[in-house]
Design a protein around this motif. Sequence first.
Motif, PDB file in Angstrom:
ATOM      1  N   ASN A   1     -50.953   3.111-124.681  1.00  0.00           N
ATOM      2  CA  ASN A   1     -50.122   2.693-123.572  1.00  0.00           C
ATOM      3  C   ASN A   1     -50.724   1.428-122.974  1.00  0.00           C
ATOM      4  OD1 ASN A   1     -51.966   2.986-121.321  1.00  0.00           O
ATOM      5  ND2 ASN A   1     -52.124   5.120-122.092  1.00  0.00           N
ATOM      6  N   VAL A   2     -49.794   0.416-122.158  1.00  0.00           N
ATOM      7  CA  VAL A   2     -50.569  -0.897-121.369  1.00  0.00           C
ATOM      8  C   VAL A   2     -50.227  -0.554-120.041  1.00  0.00           C
ATOM      9  CG1 VAL A   2     -49.519  -2.929-121.166  1.00  0.00           C
ATOM     10  CG2 VAL A   2     -49.233  -1.934-123.509  1.00  0.00           C
ATOM     11  N   VAL A   3     -51.424  -0.904-119.215  1.00  0.00           N
ATOM     12  CA  VAL A   3     -51.522  -0.896-117.966  1.00  0.00           C
ATOM     13  C   VAL A   3     -51.556  -2.047-117.441  1.00  0.00           C
ATOM     14  CG1 VAL A   3     -52.925   0.129-116.150  1.00  0.00           C
ATOM     15  CG2 VAL A   3     -52.815   1.596-118.094  1.00  0.00           C
ATOM     16  N   SER A   4     -50.583  -2.562-116.478  1.00  0.00           N
ATOM     17  CA  SER A   4     -50.602  -3.767-115.979  1.00  0.00           C
ATOM     18  C   SER A   4     -50.546  -3.679-114.360  1.00  0.00           C
ATOM     19  CB  SER A   4     -49.593  -4.419-116.626  1.00  0.00           C
ATOM     20  OG  SER A   4     -49.255  -5.755-115.922  1.00  0.00           O
TER      21      SER A   4
ATOM     22  N   GLY B   1     -43.818   0.584-111.323  1.00  0.00           N
ATOM     23  CA  GLY B   1     -43.502   1.938-111.626  1.00  0.00           C
ATOM     24  C   GLY B   1     -42.806   2.400-113.141  1.00  0.00           C
ATOM     25  N   LYS B   2     -42.726   1.497-114.019  1.00  0.00           N
ATOM     26  CA  LYS B   2     -42.239   1.843-115.445  1.00  0.00           C
ATOM     27  C   LYS B   2     -43.324   1.898-116.511  1.00  0.00           C
ATOM     28  CE  LYS B   2     -37.890   0.823-114.463  1.00  0.00           C
ATOM     29  NZ  LYS B   2     -37.769   0.497-112.909  1.00  0.00           N
ATOM     30  N   LYS B   3     -43.163   3.115-117.245  1.00  0.00           N
ATOM     31  CA  LYS B   3     -44.428   3.357-118.095  1.00  0.00           C
ATOM     32  C   LYS B   3     -44.007   2.577-119.483  1.00  0.00           C
ATOM     33  CE  LYS B   3     -44.378   7.401-120.101  1.00  0.00           C
ATOM     34  NZ  LYS B   3     -44.817   9.053-120.482  1.00  0.00           N
ATOM     35  N   LEU B   4     -45.128   1.698-119.790  1.00  0.00           N
ATOM     36  CA  LEU B   4     -45.033   0.732-121.145  1.00  0.00           C
ATOM     37  C   LEU B   4     -46.071   1.640-122.208  1.00  0.00           C
ATOM     38  CD1 LEU B   4     -45.336  -2.590-119.155  1.00  0.00           C
ATOM     39  CD2 LEU B   4     -43.443  -1.471-120.138  1.00  0.00           C
ATOM     40  N   LEU B   5     -45.587   1.890-123.265  1.00  0.00           N
ATOM     41  CA  LEU B   5     -46.165   2.383-124.417  1.00  0.00           C
ATOM     42  C   LEU B   5     -46.261   1.601-125.626  1.00  0.00           C
ATOM     43  CD1 LEU B   5     -44.588   6.048-124.250  1.00  0.00           C
ATOM     44  CD2 LEU B   5     -46.914   5.382-123.158  1.00  0.00           C
TER      45      LEU B   5
ATOM     46  N   ILE C   1     -40.696  -0.065-123.228  1.00  0.00           N
ATOM     47  CA  ILE C   1     -40.681   0.591-121.766  1.00  0.00           C
ATOM     48  C   ILE C   1     -40.124   2.181-122.115  1.00  0.00           C
ATOM     49  CG2 ILE C   1     -38.482  -0.004-121.572  1.00  0.00           C
ATOM     50  CD1 ILE C   1     -39.401  -0.420-118.433  1.00  0.00           C
ATOM     51  N   ASP C   2     -40.625   3.195-121.352  1.00  0.00           N
ATOM     52  CA  ASP C   2     -40.197   4.535-121.962  1.00  0.00           C
ATOM     53  C   ASP C   2     -39.000   4.986-120.861  1.00  0.00           C
ATOM     54  OD1 ASP C   2     -40.351   7.079-122.884  1.00  0.00           O
ATOM     55  OD2 ASP C   2     -41.764   7.771-121.430  1.00  0.00           O
ATOM     56  N   THR C   3     -38.164   5.408-121.632  1.00  0.00           N
ATOM     57  CA  THR C   3     -36.976   5.941-120.674  1.00  0.00           C
ATOM     58  C   THR C   3     -36.626   7.423-120.882  1.00  0.00           C
ATOM     59  OG1 THR C   3     -35.273   5.594-122.340  1.00  0.00           O
ATOM     60  CG2 THR C   3     -35.685   3.650-121.077  1.00  0.00           C
TER      61      THR C   3
ATOM     62  N   GLY D   1     -30.908  -4.409-116.261  1.00  0.00           N
ATOM     63  CA  GLY D   1     -31.527  -5.697-115.410  1.00  0.00           C
ATOM     64  C   GLY D   1     -32.895  -6.044-115.222  1.00  0.00           C
ATOM     65  N   THR D   2     -33.712  -5.127-116.368  1.00  0.00           N
ATOM     66  CA  THR D   2     -35.111  -5.233-116.375  1.00  0.00           C
ATOM     67  C   THR D   2     -35.469  -6.228-117.724  1.00  0.00           C
ATOM     68  OG1 THR D   2     -35.289  -3.053-115.570  1.00  0.00           O
ATOM     69  CG2 THR D   2     -37.416  -3.878-116.410  1.00  0.00           C
TER      70      THR D   2
END
Length: 97
Positions: free
Chosen positions: A9-12, A21-25, A45-47, A72-73
């Motif tokens: 995962n990516v933490v930013s 608030g979006k989870k990046l993997l 981005i995890d949906t 729109g992201t």
Amino acid sequence: MIIGKVIGNVVSTSKAEKLQGKKLLIVQPLDLVNIEPDGKPVVAIDTVGSGLEEVVMVVSGSSARQTQITNGTPVDAAIIGIIDTIEIEGKRTFEKS
């Protein structure tokens, strides 16, 4: 569409407002026949609520911005499904345990 395995995962803490608030993997693309790594990992981005070690479907480009979560992201890749099984020419190459 890419089939891959979530490997990290990516933490930013500092990012575009629409990514808050979006989870990046990190997803490692897989060869569908032998389920081995095939290519360079991508950040998506995890949906769908996927997690580490899961095999997932990833879309990229403008398709990545077509979900409710990503509309729109500023994203280029989105996880849109968690894979249960993969079957090629009658042979099951992957089954979720």
